[in-house]
Design an enzyme around this catalytic site. Structure first.
Site, mmCIF file in Angstrom:
data_model
loop_
_atom_site.group_PDB
_atom_site.id
_atom_site.type_symbol
_atom_site.label_atom_id
_atom_site.label_comp_id
_atom_site.label_asym_id
_atom_site.label_seq_id
_atom_site.Cartn_x
_atom_site.Cartn_y
_atom_site.Cartn_z
ATOM 1 N N ASN A 9 0.864 -1.263 -0.166
ATOM 2 C CA ASN A 9 0.094 0.126 0.020
ATOM 3 C C ASN A 9 0.910 1.375 0.134
ATOM 4 O OD1 ASN A 9 -1.687 1.908 0.410
ATOM 5 N ND2 ASN A 9 -2.477 1.389 2.588
ATOM 6 N N LYS A 11 0.265 4.228 -0.248
ATOM 7 C CA LYS A 11 -0.701 5.550 0.466
ATOM 8 C C LYS A 11 -0.339 6.774 -0.414
ATOM 9 C CE LYS A 11 -0.245 3.274 4.837
ATOM 10 N NZ LYS A 11 -0.028 3.279 6.421
ATOM 11 N N HIS A 95 -9.503 1.203 5.123
ATOM 12 C CA HIS A 95 -8.168 1.394 5.763
ATOM 13 C C HIS A 95 -8.558 2.184 7.073
ATOM 14 C CE1 HIS A 95 -4.082 2.429 6.709
ATOM 15 N NE2 HIS A 95 -3.581 1.558 5.928
ATOM 16 N N GLU A 97 -6.705 4.738 8.009
ATOM 17 C CA GLU A 97 -6.725 6.318 7.875
ATOM 18 C C GLU A 97 -7.959 6.690 7.199
ATOM 19 O OE1 GLU A 97 -2.955 5.357 5.523
ATOM 20 O OE2 GLU A 97 -2.028 4.948 7.661
ATOM 21 N N GLU A 167 -5.178 -4.954 10.682
ATOM 22 C CA GLU A 167 -4.037 -3.963 10.964
ATOM 23 C C GLU A 167 -4.276 -3.246 12.034
ATOM 24 O OE1 GLU A 167 -2.458 -2.805 6.649
ATOM 25 O OE2 GLU A 167 -3.750 -1.221 7.409
ATOM 26 N N GLY A 173 2.731 2.348 10.780
ATOM 27 C CA GLY A 173 3.722 3.410 10.562
ATOM 28 C C GLY A 173 4.498 3.776 11.946
ATOM 29 N N SER A 213 3.944 -2.110 10.310
ATOM 30 C CA SER A 213 5.351 -2.079 10.468
ATOM 31 C C SER A 213 5.830 -3.435 10.435
ATOM 32 C CB SER A 213 5.703 -1.556 11.686
ATOM 33 O OG SER A 213 5.221 -0.090 12.212
HETATM 34 P P1 13P Z 1 3.081 0.396 7.671
HETATM 35 O O1 13P Z 1 3.713 -0.758 7.125
HETATM 36 O O2 13P Z 1 3.887 1.668 7.008
HETATM 37 O O3 13P Z 1 3.355 0.323 9.006
HETATM 38 O O4 13P Z 1 1.724 0.665 7.201
HETATM 39 C C1 13P Z 1 0.862 -0.245 6.989
HETATM 40 C C2 13P Z 1 -0.331 -0.151 6.602
HETATM 41 O O5 13P Z 1 -1.050 0.671 6.900
HETATM 42 C C3 13P Z 1 -0.664 -1.030 5.156
HETATM 43 O O6 13P Z 1 -1.972 -0.680 4.656
#
Ligand code: 13P
Length: 250
Positions: A9, A11, A95, A97, A167, A173, A213
């Site tokens: 992803n 982003k 997601h 976010e 997740e 992150g 992560s």
């Molecule tokens: P990270 O791998 O940067 O922690 O992000 C995970 C994520 O949100 C994938 O959709």
């Protein structure tokens, strides 16, 4: 036996030039992989350019969101048909976010899942708790509401086309990863919910990715768990060698 599925992803990262360069690197290092399913999910603006790069490789294209309506006055939104027309296979839905910053709810997730399946696209449905929810003992209830909400009105046949990404928000992150045991416990809990919804045989076939992560040095332990069927990778998918480091241990 569930085939592992690793998706990147990206982003809100990469211009078209950067996305094409990264996709070329991914194809160079992983373009013939067939023992693991691989997908990359660039921003909308780069989907078409990246789809051209992925032609002839085993790496599939994914989008990071979609709108459930087919067309019309929805400024800023993109439909399933639009995603299909640029070669998209997978769509990330719900997601954290999106849930945190853009008012995504279990209801909108469910509408998006239905629209995605109706269009012949494959949803990657994100579920997971925040740190406060985990600390206050609400983790199971949150995961249950995300999962049951997403699958409302979805047939067993369609459920088989879905991937779930667990997740935990506190691991996204942050550099803080769920331990392999924590991840597996959550995945087993999700699979039990799927058993209740669809029965054992269907539930056993649905893949559950871990996201938060995940990187080369923790991937092997996470992916070695009984119910961790892959990963949804953020930061570590932005460099092909890092991404390959996660795909390799599978
Ligand atoms: P990270 O791998 O940067 O922690 O992000 C995970 C994520 O949100 C994938 O959709």
């Amino acid at each position: 036996m569930r085939k592992k599925f690793i998706a990147g992803n990206w982003k809100m990262n990469t211009t078209i030039d950067e996305a094409v360069a990264l996709a070329k690197d991914v194809v160079k290092t992983m373009g013939n992989t067939s023992d693991v399913d691989i997908a990359i999910c660039p921003p909308y603006t780069s989907l078409y350019a990246v789809s051209e790069v992925l032609k002839g490789s085993t790496v599939k294209l994914g989008a990071q969101d979609v709108h459930w309506e087919a067309k019309g006055a929805f400024t800023g939104k993109v439909s399933c048909a639009m995603l299909k027309s640029v070669g998209v296979t997978y769509v990330i839905i719900g997601h954290s976010e999106q849930r945190t910053y853009f008012h995504e709810t279990n209801e909108t997730v469910n509408k998006k899942v239905k629209a995605t399946l109706a269009a012949g696209l494959l949803p990657i449905i994100c579920v997971g708790e925040t740190l406060e929810e985990r600390k206050s003992g609400k983790m199971d209830a949150v995961i249950e509401s995300h999962t049951v909400g997403a699958f409302a009105g979805i047939s067993a046949e369609d459920a088989l086309k879905c991937t779930i990404a667990y997740e935990p928000v506190w691991a996204i992150g942050t550099g803080e990863t769920a331990t392999p045991q924590q991840a597996n416990e959550a995945h087993i809990f999700i699979r039990k919910l799927l058993v209740k919804l669809y029965g054992t045989s269907t539930a056993e076939q649905i893949r559950i990715q871990y996201g938060g992560s995940m990187k080369a040095d923790n991937a092997k332990a996470l992916l070695g768990q009984s119910d961790v069927d892959g990963g949804l990778i953020g930061g570590a998918s932005l460099k092909a060698s890092d991404f390959a480091g996660i795909v390799k241990p599978v």
